[in-house]
Design a protein around this motif. Sequence first.
Motif, PDB file in Angstrom:
ATOM      1  N   LYS A   1       0.855  -1.186   0.000  1.00  0.00           N
ATOM      2  CA  LYS A   1       0.000   0.000   0.000  1.00  0.00           C
ATOM      3  C   LYS A   1       0.892   1.238   0.000  1.00  0.00           C
ATOM      4  O   LYS A   1       1.706   1.426   0.906  1.00  0.00           O
ATOM      5  CB  LYS A   1      -0.887  -0.003   1.242  1.00  0.00           C
ATOM      6  CG  LYS A   1      -1.871  -1.170   1.293  1.00  0.00           C
ATOM      7  CD  LYS A   1      -3.016  -0.966   0.320  1.00  0.00           C
ATOM      8  CE  LYS A   1      -4.123  -1.991   0.531  1.00  0.00           C
ATOM      9  NZ  LYS A   1      -5.260  -1.776  -0.387  1.00  0.00           N
TER      10      LYS A   1
ATOM     11  N   GLU B   1      -2.097  -0.333  -8.769  1.00  0.00           N
ATOM     12  CA  GLU B   1      -3.547  -0.292  -8.653  1.00  0.00           C
ATOM     13  C   GLU B   1      -4.008   1.087  -8.188  1.00  0.00           C
ATOM     14  O   GLU B   1      -3.463   1.644  -7.238  1.00  0.00           O
ATOM     15  CB  GLU B   1      -3.944  -1.360  -7.626  1.00  0.00           C
ATOM     16  CG  GLU B   1      -5.400  -1.679  -7.566  1.00  0.00           C
ATOM     17  CD  GLU B   1      -5.649  -2.807  -6.554  1.00  0.00           C
ATOM     18  OE1 GLU B   1      -4.879  -3.790  -6.508  1.00  0.00           O
ATOM     19  OE2 GLU B   1      -6.606  -2.680  -5.797  1.00  0.00           O
TER      20      GLU B   1
ATOM     21  N   ASP C   1      -9.415  -0.066  -9.324  1.00  0.00           N
ATOM     22  CA  ASP C   1     -10.140  -0.709  -8.224  1.00  0.00           C
ATOM     23  C   ASP C   1     -11.332   0.180  -7.836  1.00  0.00           C
ATOM     24  O   ASP C   1     -12.468  -0.086  -8.242  1.00  0.00           O
ATOM     25  CB  ASP C   1      -9.205  -0.961  -7.033  1.00  0.00           C
ATOM     26  CG  ASP C   1      -9.928  -1.661  -5.884  1.00  0.00           C
ATOM     27  OD1 ASP C   1     -11.121  -1.985  -6.024  1.00  0.00           O
ATOM     28  OD2 ASP C   1      -9.309  -1.886  -4.829  1.00  0.00           O
TER      29      ASP C   1
HETATM   30 MG    MG Z   1      -7.274  -1.688  -4.066  1.00  0.00          MG
END
Ligand code: MG
Length: 339
Positions: free
Chosen positions: A154, A205, A230
């Motif tokens: 992340k 993403e 996403d």
């Molecule tokens: Mg995601």
Amino acid sequence: MQLSFYQYELQLKDTFNLSSSSRNSTPAVMTEITHEGVTGYGEAAMPPYLGENYDTVLRFLSKVNLSQFSDPFLLEDILLYIDEIDSGNFAAKASLDIALHDLVGKVIGLPLYKILGLNKIKTPYSSFTIGIDTPEIIKQKISNASSFKILKIKLGSENDKKIIETIRQITDVPICVDVNQGWKNKVFALEMINYLADKNVLFVEQPLPKEQLDDAKWLKNKSPIQIIADEAVQTTSDIFKIKDSYHGINIKLMKCGGLRTAYEMILFAKKMGLKVMIGCMTETSCAVSAAAQLSPLCDWADLDGNLLINNDLYDGMKIIDGKITLNNFAGIGIKKLKT
Ligand code: MG
């Protein structure tokens, strides 16, 4: 058919940090649909960003009258009735869709992937998600995830490059990056992606806010690695809108309303030339195992949500040496651990 449901708070093993939020638990509602002594299980998981909560899910489920249906195989009719009760409510609808597919599979006596004609050998590897954290905690989490062949990192904080440097000091395993809309500017996003392309990053993403489709298109055309939507894609009709702005999409049962729509989205996205990832929220093995049934159709998977909680209710799909491994349990592939 009889529907029952109850609230269930998913307890996270570790605080989960994203670019915009952090949390220690996730609310969920578990559903059970029983027909002639057979019970199918479902789940609504409600991460804050999707806008559903205990109140909305319980209110929606209390409006559902399944006693009017005596044949669980009328899935199209039942799911159309459920969909028309109210708009939105995707997690609540997913919980019913999952339970119905589990029930039907159990009545037939076969796992859903077999009913759909899918090859369990073709399941992808799943990534394991590392949240935004201090270098010490990130190192610890990576050493705990050594069986995974792909890590999902992340990003979207001001320490992005430091996080990548920390990871590359300890492992050269391929990583994918999820920015959760955290980079606001396309030029900055391209600069970051060019940096990541040299670090064995497979794809990025949701680098930009979901509304910035023109910027994402610009980025797609310049990016040396693939960019995946996403937050920018929730259900089937969104695929058409984003197809020129991203190389692929991340499909999640809680976003799209369940297995039936997810299956449709996978086939449609592939026809549009897009790559497909199947992902999840923080969920028990119920929803994760349901999603795993569709994974032989997908290029990538991120189905680790059940591994992030310490109060799972089910035994289900396992990730073995990093690969999604489907069992032969009928339905969505789970057994309830406690009643
Ligand atoms: Mg995601």
